[in-house]
Design an enzyme around this catalytic site. Structure first.
Site, PDB file in Angstrom:
ATOM      1  N   CYS A  59       0.824  -1.210   0.000  1.00 24.31           N
ATOM      2  CA  CYS A  59       0.000   0.000   0.000  1.00 24.31           C
ATOM      3  C   CYS A  59       0.855   1.256   0.000  1.00 24.31           C
ATOM      4  O   CYS A  59       0.524   2.256  -0.660  1.00 24.31           O
ATOM      5  CB  CYS A  59      -0.926   0.019   1.218  1.00 24.31           C
ATOM      6  SG  CYS A  59      -2.080  -1.356   1.286  1.00 24.31           S
ATOM      7  N   ARG A 164      -7.725  -4.667  -2.923  1.00 27.09           N
ATOM      8  CA  ARG A 164      -7.312  -3.518  -3.732  1.00 27.09           C
ATOM      9  C   ARG A 164      -8.327  -3.282  -4.842  1.00 27.09           C
ATOM     10  O   ARG A 164      -8.125  -3.674  -5.990  1.00 27.09           O
ATOM     11  CB  ARG A 164      -5.916  -3.751  -4.295  1.00 27.09           C
ATOM     12  CG  ARG A 164      -4.882  -3.957  -3.233  1.00 27.09           C
ATOM     13  CD  ARG A 164      -3.462  -4.105  -3.785  1.00 27.09           C
ATOM     14  NE  ARG A 164      -2.627  -4.685  -2.746  1.00 27.09           N
ATOM     15  CZ  ARG A 164      -2.149  -4.010  -1.716  1.00 27.09           C
ATOM     16  NH1 ARG A 164      -2.396  -2.719  -1.595  1.00 27.09           N
ATOM     17  NH2 ARG A 164      -1.415  -4.618  -0.794  1.00 27.09           N
TER      18      ARG A 164
END
Length: 264
Positions: A59, A164
């Site tokens: 991330c 995601r």
């Protein structure tokens, strides 16, 4: 179908909205203040994306790249909007850590200026189908579990992390594209930008784009709906039509403006 409904009831998670649906509306706190979606983004394209968690390495690389490309997206009338189920305080501390301590691909001292939603109660993530309860645990979570308890994650345990997810939403608040990545693998932001360019070109000129299209590549003339138009389109000046269903025309966009692969 009934089995899916039962699974949703057991886990409390909803199915995702589909391409062509109105983007679900919501109000939420973020790192730049309250977000009233989609009202705050009228007339704008939006990349609405979720990440599994703050203080995670994959991330972190994605956020650095998003921040690096933010102005490029703004030039395309496109705003970034992030989300995870972490709190505002967690978001803020993580963003400060990225700015002060992380360097990636030559980029450091990066300020993350786009909003990140505090979805600690998971209400927004559930509306968008961002939580996949049986998605595999990330490597860092498995290692953390092993180091703290000596036990591995159970394959049958439900995850409440957002995967995601990427929702590309147009200026009319319609979902135009959806993409999902697993917890373990980062997204390709250049591809997300390429897709926005392609959709904007299709909207502006009533054309389609072939695989891997970049501005400056040939465009596809949409298939004809009548026999007469099928015959006429073959004769259209400036087009290449080896068959009635396959017609290309030139795009006048300057290539070098958008893609390094065209640089001399």
């Amino acid at each position: 179908m009934k089995e899916n409904e039962n699974n949703q009831e057991e886990t409390g998670y909803r199915s995702m909205p589909l391409i062509g649906d109105d983007a679900p509306a919501f109000k939420a706190d973020s790192t730049v203040g309250e977000i009233n979606f989609p009202n705050d983004y009228k007339g704008k394209w939006v990349i609405f994306f979720s990440h599994p968690g703050d203080f995670t390495p994959v991330c972190t690389t994605e956020f650095i790249k998003f921040a690096q490309m933010q102005e490029e997206f703004k030039e395309l009338n496109t705003e970034l909007l992030g989300l995870s189920i972490d709190s505002i305080y967690s978001h803020i501390t993580w963003l400060k850590s990225i700015r002060d301590k992380i360097k990636y691909k030559g980029y450091g001292n990066i300020d993350i200026n786009f909003p990140i939603i505090d979805d600690f109660n998971m209400k927004v993530a559930q509306k968008y189908g961002m939580i996949h309860p049986k998605a595999k645990w990330s490597q860092e979570e498995v290692m953390e579990q092993l180091s703290t308890t000596g036990k591995s994650k159970s394959k049958d345990s439900f995850s409440t992390h957002t995967v995601r997810a990427v929702f590309i939403i147009d200026p009319h608040a319609i979902i135009r594209a959806i993409n999902y990545y697993p917890l373990s693998n980062g997204r390709n932001l250049d591809e997300i930008k390429r897709l926005i360019l392609a959709m904007q070109k299709s909207d502006e000129e009533n054309v389609q784009t072939p695989e891997g299209w970049y501005p400056g590549d040939d465009l596809i003339i949409p298939p004809p709906k009548t026999y007469e138009s099928a015959i006429e389109r073959i004769k259209e000046e400036g087009s290449y039509c080896p068959e009635w269903y396959f017609c290309l025309k030139k795009d006048k966009t300057e290539r070098k403006r958008y893609s390094e692969r065209y640089e001399d």
